[in-house]
Design a protein around this motif. Structure first.
Motif, PDB file in Angstrom:
ATOM      1  N   THR A  89      27.720  13.857  -3.847  1.00 23.53           N
ATOM      2  CA  THR A  89      28.456  13.205  -4.946  1.00 23.53           C
ATOM      3  C   THR A  89      29.951  13.521  -4.869  1.00 23.53           C
ATOM      4  OG1 THR A  89      28.237  15.069  -6.475  1.00 23.53           O
ATOM      5  CG2 THR A  89      26.460  13.435  -6.482  1.00 23.53           C
TER       6      THR A  89
ATOM      7  N   ARG B 136      26.451  16.311 -20.690  1.00 22.91           N
ATOM      8  CA  ARG B 136      25.870  15.307 -19.786  1.00 22.91           C
ATOM      9  C   ARG B 136      26.203  15.619 -18.332  1.00 22.91           C
ATOM     10  NH1 ARG B 136      26.328  10.667 -23.451  1.00 22.91           N
ATOM     11  NH2 ARG B 136      28.538  10.827 -23.021  1.00 22.91           N
ATOM     12  N   ALA B 137      27.435  16.075 -18.109  1.00 20.12           N
ATOM     13  CA  ALA B 137      27.844  16.418 -16.741  1.00 20.12           C
ATOM     14  C   ALA B 137      26.990  17.569 -16.207  1.00 20.12           C
ATOM     15  CB  ALA B 137      29.326  16.787 -16.716  1.00 20.12           C
TER      16      ALA B 137
ATOM     17  N   GLY C  90      23.721  16.428 -15.233  1.00 20.57           N
ATOM     18  CA  GLY C  90      23.798  15.679 -13.981  1.00 20.57           C
ATOM     19  C   GLY C  90      23.461  16.526 -12.758  1.00 20.57           C
TER      20      GLY C  90
ATOM     21  N   GLU D  62      19.570  16.483 -13.112  1.00 19.97           N
ATOM     22  CA  GLU D  62      18.927  15.169 -13.047  1.00 19.97           C
ATOM     23  C   GLU D  62      19.334  14.376 -11.804  1.00 19.97           C
ATOM     24  OE1 GLU D  62      17.495  13.603 -17.158  1.00 19.97           O
ATOM     25  OE2 GLU D  62      19.666  13.788 -17.299  1.00 19.97           O
ATOM     26  N   GLY D  63      20.484  14.740 -11.206  1.00 18.15           N
ATOM     27  CA  GLY D  63      20.938  14.010 -10.029  1.00 18.15           C
ATOM     28  C   GLY D  63      20.235  14.416  -8.739  1.00 18.15           C
TER      29      GLY D  63
END
Lengths: 495, 495
Positions: free
Chosen positions: B281, B338-339, B342, B345-346
């Protein structure tokens, strides 16, 4: 008593002398042929309310799962009927024989097998007493996720077999969620080892779920694994007076929002039940003001006393300000907390004071929950069986068989205990109660047995809460597991 | 792919023209004979990973329970095999046909039926999308007690049919506890209405439990009622670096004690997974210090922000002081939260970056959980399939088919996701993985499928987690409900 209408089934056979000799080779046996008297057998034939009485002459007390397996292998081959028995504290006659079924009492199967403090998983024999399990867990800062009045006698295996609800359900959920595994002996003696200690296990049908609440009709639970939460560091108890049932519901909604994750009990007691507790026990009532038609006991349990106190105080202020409650008191220590709980937990005993109690343990959608009590009370007055005025019970004129119609229960679970206290069991009262109560429950899609189960008391009435298709599927499950019908016969559902 | 080994069964019949005409009289139909092309049918034949592919030429989209009942009545009479399909987001090939089974897609059965804000009970059609249900509940200050990555596509009926676990299980428990009722159409078309909205209902076998996690093999779930908690007012997210797996366990025990009732997630990600997320990412890592072998994401959800902040800060201080964690960061707002999520969840998407991923979703007793990752990694190195040094994935020499062996998952539920990222699916890698992984799981009494279920991917391996008696009982249940074997054939358990 419904049992008078039950006919002994020809399917199963009677116990003979060679059978007893065989059982003696397996495990401890109580029977006249081993020198035991009727009074030795009496505790196994009678439930604790002395409402149901069986006629067994044979009690087996296995000490291992293997022995239970040997017993059922033999009973299956010989078509001998059995009654699995735990602490025998049930309220529906499920744990005593109807006729001469063999009692398989699990009290000697009573070892804690293991506990893992990181995951919180306890594995134990079915015959471990609930309070013993909870005390063991307390030493490890954990809690059994179930609590109920009979904790000093009931077995955890019996709790699972009857899907007991009790006082902590609001907070810790039902046993269908917390039980992780079950070890059970099937009717043919095969041991089903579904004693997983995993929280997640999606490998085929969740068989243990069938045993939770099956009341010994599919097999005998011999072991249980269960997820236990951390024991809360702080507990608070508050007691409120409320002027209407609408206020009770409003207080519940506010408690759910403001106490949220620390709310562990929300119990309602009607005014009549509290008057009677005061009259019979002579205790000083917790609130000094005028009597109100409803009272609520709230308990919180959390990990941080300071935070819990702050939340509860804010809640108290809020419900007082909004006029939702008319008065309230907060327990200052454990003794006071226990005393407040006494006004809820003492009701069943007090109601038995005059001779008899008709008990209904039902689930009703919350908005209509108390209407059932009102309707039954009105019908009793109409039929001249209850005095119109709520005078002291001791002053009830002799022509009225009913002392009081009261309601209390676990509001947080929509679970009402409707109790009708009488001088003596009375056909006229029964006629007013049934099928009226069951039809009433059916109309609101409630449950005729919220937590007590079916046993022999409710087996006739299950159709008021479950549909024909459901009953058909249930019967086919029973036939699949127990084709000879030897497991706890004459109970649960009619087959 | 295991499907190559599956033979089409002679038991069921093939769909003929008159069948299609009949289905057209019941509900919307997709088929070549109604002018639909192969590409119209493709989304129903293929799972989202494009790993499993069926060959159906008939998709039915009923809009009511009655239509589902009509469809199954007909299929049962004609012995036509069917595949119930929800959002088709499963990971084990359970929701697409193997051969030409008729797909019954429930996406048109998508109404919220009712919600009661006092009890928190939601009743809805099976085809309601999870995120839609949760957003509806958010407007009423409530929460769906389940959350998972596929929430934007998956159906709540599918969630119940597969007993989905996901991200909130630690806090809100399994669906076996929160689902109160199920409406299902049995294989012969009979509607089983067990759609209770009561928290307590002890009136016979808890039939709905059998459908939870049965993956469409016993009937089609058409409606669900579920107990929904209040939406928490405050959420916090923290992210930690840890030097050992022992420290991860210690942090979990401390979190259970100190965060207790507000702990809503405890996720672990190994160092390798985080390196790869950073590499693919290009995002800046949440913690600036040196890389560590383990990271943990903790989420709290509660009713009082001030109290939750205080608890989390005390916990942070405590784990830093005790040296349990080496570094940590606390999200200051929702964007940061949320980050941080991530980075957990990413992972699945990132691991698919190089061509393929072998995924195992397993339950393992906590103390041994990460050993599986270590052992698999060591075996891959031994066999020359993985480079010994943890260099950047882009620099992995071409002779190594394996990019990385990583582990992450729901530590709070003892649920590990073991993922092996490869350049391409490779027989040499498969040989090292299986049956090694399954035998390893069996030895520690873990589960070969924690939350993903069996489908077609795991049906061969269920014996590693369930005993012979259990499998025998499962098969007899399947035969009882579905004697013609028309429901989602070739999957779940071999029959």
């Amino acid at each position: 008593m419904n049992t008078t209408r039950i006919l002994r089934r020809g399917l199963t056979t009677a116990v003979a002398r060679p059978d007893i000799a065989h059982f003696q080779s397996i495990c401890p046996v109580l029977s006249p042929s081993t020198g035991h008297t009727a009074s030795d057998l009496d505790p196994f034939n009678t439930d604790w309310m002395r409402k149901y009485r069986g006629q067994t002459t044979l009690v087996l007390k296995p000490t291992s799962t293997h022995q239970v397996s040997q017993i059922l292998t033999y009973c299956h081959a010989r078509a001998l009927a059995v009654v699995p028995q735990g602490g025998n504290t049930g309220l529906v006659g499920g744990s005593v024989p109807i006729f001469d079924e063999i009692v398989i009492n699990l009290s000697a199967l009573n070892k804690i097998r293991s506990f893992d403090a990181v995951s919180g998983v306890l594995t134990a024999d079915a015959g471990v007493i609930l309070e013993v399990a909870d005390q063991y867990l307390a030493q490890q800062s954990h809690l059994f996720p179930l609590d109920l009045g009979a904790k000093g006698s009931c077995h955890i295996g019996g709790n699972v077999a009857t899907n007991a609800g009790g006082l902590r359900l609001l907070r810790y959920g039902s046993l269908h969620g917390s039980v992780l595994g079950v070890e059970a002996v099937l009717p043919d003696g095969t041991v089903l080892d579904d004693l997983s200690t995993l929280r997640k296990n999606n490998t085929g049908y969740d068989l243990k779920q069938l045993f939770i609440g099956s009341e010994g009709t599919l097999g005998i639970i011999t072991g249980v694994s269960i997820l236990c939460p951390q024991r809360p560091a702080a507990t608070n108890v508050a007691f409120f007076a409320l002027d209407s049932y609408e206020a009770v519901q409003r207080a519940f909604t506010m408690a759910k929002t403001e106490l949220s994750e620390i709310l562990s009990a929300f119990e309602m007691m009607d005014g009549r039940s509290q008057e009677l507790v005061a009259e019979v026990t002579g205790k000083r009532r917790p609130l000094e003001g005028e009597a109100t038609p409803y009272y609520v006991l709230i308990e919180t349990s959390g990990s941080n006393k300071e935070h819990d106190d702050a939340k509860l105080e804010a809640f108290l202020e809020h419900v007082m300000e909004e006029g939702v409650v008319s008065d309230g008191v907060l327990a200052q220590d454990e003794t006071q907390a226990r005393a407040l709980w006494g006004w809820r937990e003492g009701i069943p005993e007090v109601l038995g004071h005059w001779g008899g109690v008709y008990k209904y343990d039902v689930s009703i959608p919350l908005p209509q929950l108390y209407d059932l009590v009102r309707d039954v009370r009105a019908r009793m007055v109409e039929e001249g069986l209850l005095s119109e005025t709520d005078r002291a019970a001791a002053e009830t004129p002799a022509e009225f068989p009913v002392i009081a119609v009261t309601g209390y229960g676990h509001i947080g679970d929509s679970n009402l205990h409707l109790n009708v206290a009488v001088r003596a069991y009375d056909k006229r009262v029964e006629k007013v109660l049934e099928p009226f109560v069951y039809e009433w429950i059916q109309k609101v899609r409630g449950s005729v047995s919220a937590e007590h189960g079916l046993g022999v008391a409710k087996r006739e009435f299950v159709g008021y809460s479950r549909g024909e298709t459901e009953l058909k599927v249930m019967k086919s499950l029973k036939d699949l597991f127990d084709p000879k019908g030897i497991m706890n016969p004459y109970k649960y559902i009619k087959s």
